[in-house]
Write a protein that holds these residues in place. Structure first.
Motif, PDB file in Angstrom:
ATOM      1  N   PHE A  62      45.132  36.271  38.350  1.00  0.00           N
ATOM      2  CA  PHE A  62      46.249  36.959  38.575  1.00  0.00           C
ATOM      3  C   PHE A  62      47.404  36.483  38.579  1.00  0.00           C
ATOM      4  O   PHE A  62      48.563  37.048  38.266  1.00  0.00           O
ATOM      5  N   GLY A 109      50.840  40.879  42.608  1.00  0.00           N
ATOM      6  CA  GLY A 109      50.230  40.858  43.862  1.00  0.00           C
ATOM      7  C   GLY A 109      50.794  39.771  44.842  1.00  0.00           C
ATOM      8  O   GLY A 109      49.864  39.318  45.686  1.00  0.00           O
ATOM      9  N   PRO A 151      47.833  47.058  45.348  1.00  0.00           N
ATOM     10  CA  PRO A 151      46.716  46.213  44.373  1.00  0.00           C
ATOM     11  C   PRO A 151      47.541  45.993  42.948  1.00  0.00           C
ATOM     12  O   PRO A 151      48.408  46.898  42.382  1.00  0.00           O
ATOM     13  N   PRO A 152      47.085  44.812  42.094  1.00  0.00           N
ATOM     14  CA  PRO A 152      46.101  44.104  42.824  1.00  0.00           C
ATOM     15  C   PRO A 152      46.699  42.890  44.037  1.00  0.00           C
ATOM     16  O   PRO A 152      47.770  42.837  43.832  1.00  0.00           O
ATOM     17  N   ILE A 157      41.776  39.846  47.867  1.00  0.00           N
ATOM     18  CA  ILE A 157      40.553  39.171  47.351  1.00  0.00           C
ATOM     19  C   ILE A 157      40.078  38.228  48.295  1.00  0.00           C
ATOM     20  O   ILE A 157      38.758  38.026  48.438  1.00  0.00           O
ATOM     21  N   PHE A 171      41.562  47.481  47.773  1.00  0.00           N
ATOM     22  CA  PHE A 171      42.562  48.025  46.762  1.00  0.00           C
ATOM     23  C   PHE A 171      43.095  49.072  46.838  1.00  0.00           C
ATOM     24  O   PHE A 171      44.283  49.435  47.013  1.00  0.00           O
ATOM     25  N   ILE A 227      43.667  47.577  35.486  1.00  0.00           N
ATOM     26  CA  ILE A 227      43.125  46.714  36.217  1.00  0.00           C
ATOM     27  C   ILE A 227      42.278  47.495  37.379  1.00  0.00           C
ATOM     28  O   ILE A 227      41.081  47.358  37.319  1.00  0.00           O
ATOM     29  N   LEU A 228      42.813  48.640  37.837  1.00  0.00           N
ATOM     30  CA  LEU A 228      42.210  49.700  38.759  1.00  0.00           C
ATOM     31  C   LEU A 228      41.233  50.455  38.154  1.00  0.00           C
ATOM     32  O   LEU A 228      40.016  50.641  38.505  1.00  0.00           O
ATOM     33  N   PRO A 238      36.403  42.448  39.596  1.00  0.00           N
ATOM     34  CA  PRO A 238      37.815  42.297  40.015  1.00  0.00           C
ATOM     35  C   PRO A 238      38.022  40.806  39.288  1.00  0.00           C
ATOM     36  O   PRO A 238      39.339  40.886  38.777  1.00  0.00           O
ATOM     37  N   ALA A 242      41.117  40.499  36.228  1.00  0.00           N
ATOM     38  CA  ALA A 242      42.205  39.435  36.314  1.00  0.00           C
ATOM     39  C   ALA A 242      41.963  39.027  35.037  1.00  0.00           C
ATOM     40  O   ALA A 242      43.231  38.578  34.386  1.00  0.00           O
TER      41      ALA A 242
END
Length: 429
Positions: A62, A109, A151-152, A157, A171, A227-228, A238, A242
C-alpha cells in the motif's frame, strides 16, 4: 518487576531513544534484572517473527502504491477535481484541502503521505490567496488524519494482525467515521470563513468543467473501489489487494496517464522501501514487546484495576478515550496499537463492547494523536513542508482537534456510526 516495562519504556522515549530501541531495551533490561535471561532470547526471536507475516505484506504494498500515485501526478488530479467541486465556496481552498485528504485517503492510507503530498501543493497556494501559513499548515495536518481512517488503512491492518480481527470489517467500519471527520472539519471551516472573510479560491466551475475534472480523476478514484470491491467480494485478500493496487498504479502512471517515467521507479521503490522498513521494524519490536506484556500479566492486572473504578462500560470507554488521547500525544499510532491493543481489547470485549467497535475507537483516537501536540508526527511533517514552527501550528490546529475529539466521542457512544456498514454486509455481528 515486569509490570514496570511501560514506565521504563516511557523514560527511554523522554531521554530521546528511538521508539524501536525503546521497545526492545525496556523489556530486555527488566527480564535480565528479573533473572529471566532465557526469555530474552524469546524476546529478540519475536522481533523477526513479528515481521514474518503474510498479512503484514499489505503495508509495504500500500505504501508503494501511494508513492506511485503521488509521483505519477495523481495528487494534482485529485486537487483539481476537489477545486472544481468546492473552489467557489468562501474558504474554498481550505475545503479543497479537506476533500483532497478524503480522496487521497482511499489511495495511500497514510497521514504522513497525505501531509507531505498535499501540503507541498496546497500550503503555498493557500498562502498566496491570503491565508496565514500557520492556518494552511494546521488544516493540512488536521485533515491528513483522515488518511488512516478511510480505507485502505495501514494501522487497521496492524490492528487486525495483532488482535485477529477481520481486515474487511475494520475497513468497512472506518468509512463513516472518516467521512464524519472530514464533514466536521468542513463545517468548522465554513463558520471560520464567514467570520474571518476567507477568500474564494476560484469562480464557480461549469458542469462541463466539472465533468472534465471528473474524467481526469476517474482512474485514481477507481483505486479504492478496486481494493474494497476485491476484498469484499472475496476475489483477493487484503495483501493481494495491496499488490493489485501497486500493479494498477504502475499501469495508470506508466501507460494510461503517462505521468510516470521508468527512470523514476528506482527512487519510488527506494522511498517506499525505507518507509516500509521503518514501519515493519516497529511492528516486529512491538510484537516482542507484546511478549513481555503477556509474561507480566499486565492485561489481567489492568482489567482488575479498571473494574475497581467502575463497571459501567460507557464511563470506562470515556476514561479509555482520555488515556488513548494522552498516549497519542507521545507515541505513534502503530506501536501504540500493538502495545495497548492486547491489553485493552480483551477488557472491553468482556464488558460487552463489540471488538470491531473498540478497534475503530482505538484506531481513530490514536490517528488523531498524530496531529496532537507536542509530539504528533504530522505536525513535524507539516512544519517541514511549510517552514513554519511546530509551536505556531500547534496553536492553530486546536479548533480542528476539538472537532475531531467530538467525532471520537460520537463514534464511541453511538456504535451504529461505525458498525452499520459491517453488519449490513455480514462482516460483523
Amino acid at each position: 518487576m515486569l509490570v514496570l516495562f511501560l514506565p521504563v519504556f516511557l523514560f527511554f522515549l523522554m531521554v530521546g531513544l528511538p521508539v524501536f530501541f525503546g521497545l526492545l531495551f525496556a523489556p530486555g533490561i527488566l527480564l535480565w534484572l528479573n533473572g529471566q535471561e532465557r526469555d530474552i532470547t524469546l524476546l529478540y526471536r519475536n522481533l523477526y517473527n513479528g515481521m514474518d507475516s503474510f498479512p503484514l505484506m499489505a503495508i509495504p504494498f500500500f505504501m508503494l502504491a501511494g508513492e506511485l500515485m503521488n509521483r505519477g501526478g495523481i495528487t494534482l488530479r485529485l486537487v483539481e477535481f476537489s477545486q472544481a467541486l468546492m473552489g467557489h465556496f468562501r474558504g474554498g481552498l481550505a475545503h479543497v484541502n479537506i476533500l483532497s485528504s478524503m480522496l487521497f485517503a482511499g489511495l495511500s492510507g497514510s497521514a504522513v503521505a497525505d501531509t507531505s503530498a498535499l501540503g507541498s501543493m496546497l500550503i503555498p497556494a493557500m498562502e498566496k490567496q491570503g491565508y496565514t501559513r500557520r492556518f494552511a499548515a494546521a488544516i493540512t495536518a488536521a485533515s491528513s488524519v483522515i488518511g488512516p481512517i478511510i480505507p485502505p488503512s495501514g494501522i487497521m491492518i496492524i490492528y487486525a494482525y495483532v488482535m485477529g480481527e477481520s481486515v474487511a470489517a475494520l475497513f468497512l467500519a472506518g468509512i463513516v467515521p472518516g467521512i464524519l471527520v472530514g464533514t466536521g472539519l468542513m463545517v468548522l471551516v465554513k463558520l471560520m470563513a464567514d467570520r474571518y472573510d476567507f477568500p474564494v479560491a476560484s469562480r464557480r466551475h461549469t458542469w462541463g468543467e466539472r465533468g472534465q475534472a471528473s474524467l481526469k480523476a476517474f482512474f485514481p478514484l477507481l483505486t479504492p473501489v478496486i481494493i474494497l470491491g476485491g476484498i469484499l467480494s472475496g476475489v483477493f485478500t487484503p495483501t493481494e489487494a495491496a499488490a493489485v493496487a501497486v500493479a494498477y498504479a504502475l499501469i495508470i502512471g506508466l501507460f494510461v496517464l503517462r505521468t510516470l517515467k521508468f527512470s523514476e521507479l528506482g527512487d519510488v521503490l527506494s522511498k517506499a522501501g525505507i518507509t516500509s522498513a521503518v514501519v515493519l521494524l516497529l511492528v516486529g519490536a512491538a510484537m516482542s514487546f507484546k511478549t513481555v506484556v503477556s509474561l507480566s500479566h499486565a492485561p489481567e492486572l489492568l482489567a482488575e484495576f479498571i473494574l475497581t473504578l467502575t463497571e459501567n462500560p460507557l464511563l470506562l470507554l470515556f476514561l479509555i478515550n482520555l488515556l488513548l488521547f494522552a498516549v497519542g500525544m507521545f507515541l505513534d499510532a502503530g506501536p501504540a496499537i500493538i502495545i495497548l491493543g492486547p491489553i485493552l481489547g480483551p477488557v472491553f470485549t468482556s464488558l460487552g463492547v463489540d471488538s470491531v467497535h473498540f478497534a475503530i475507537i482505538m484506531c481513530v483516537n490514536l490517528t488523531v494523536g498524530l496531529a496532537t501536540p507536542p509530539m504528533g508526527l504530522v505536525l513535524f511533517v507539516a512544519a517541514s513542508v511549510s517552514n513554519e514552527k511546530v509551536e505556531t501550528i500547534s496553536r492553530a490546529i486546536l479548533p480542528f482537534l476539538a472537532v475531531e475529539i467530538f467525532v471520537i466521542m460520537l463514534i464511541t457512544f453511538v456504535p451504529e456510526i461505525s458498525m452499520t456498514i459491517p453488519r449490513l454486509t455480514g462482516f460483523a455481528d
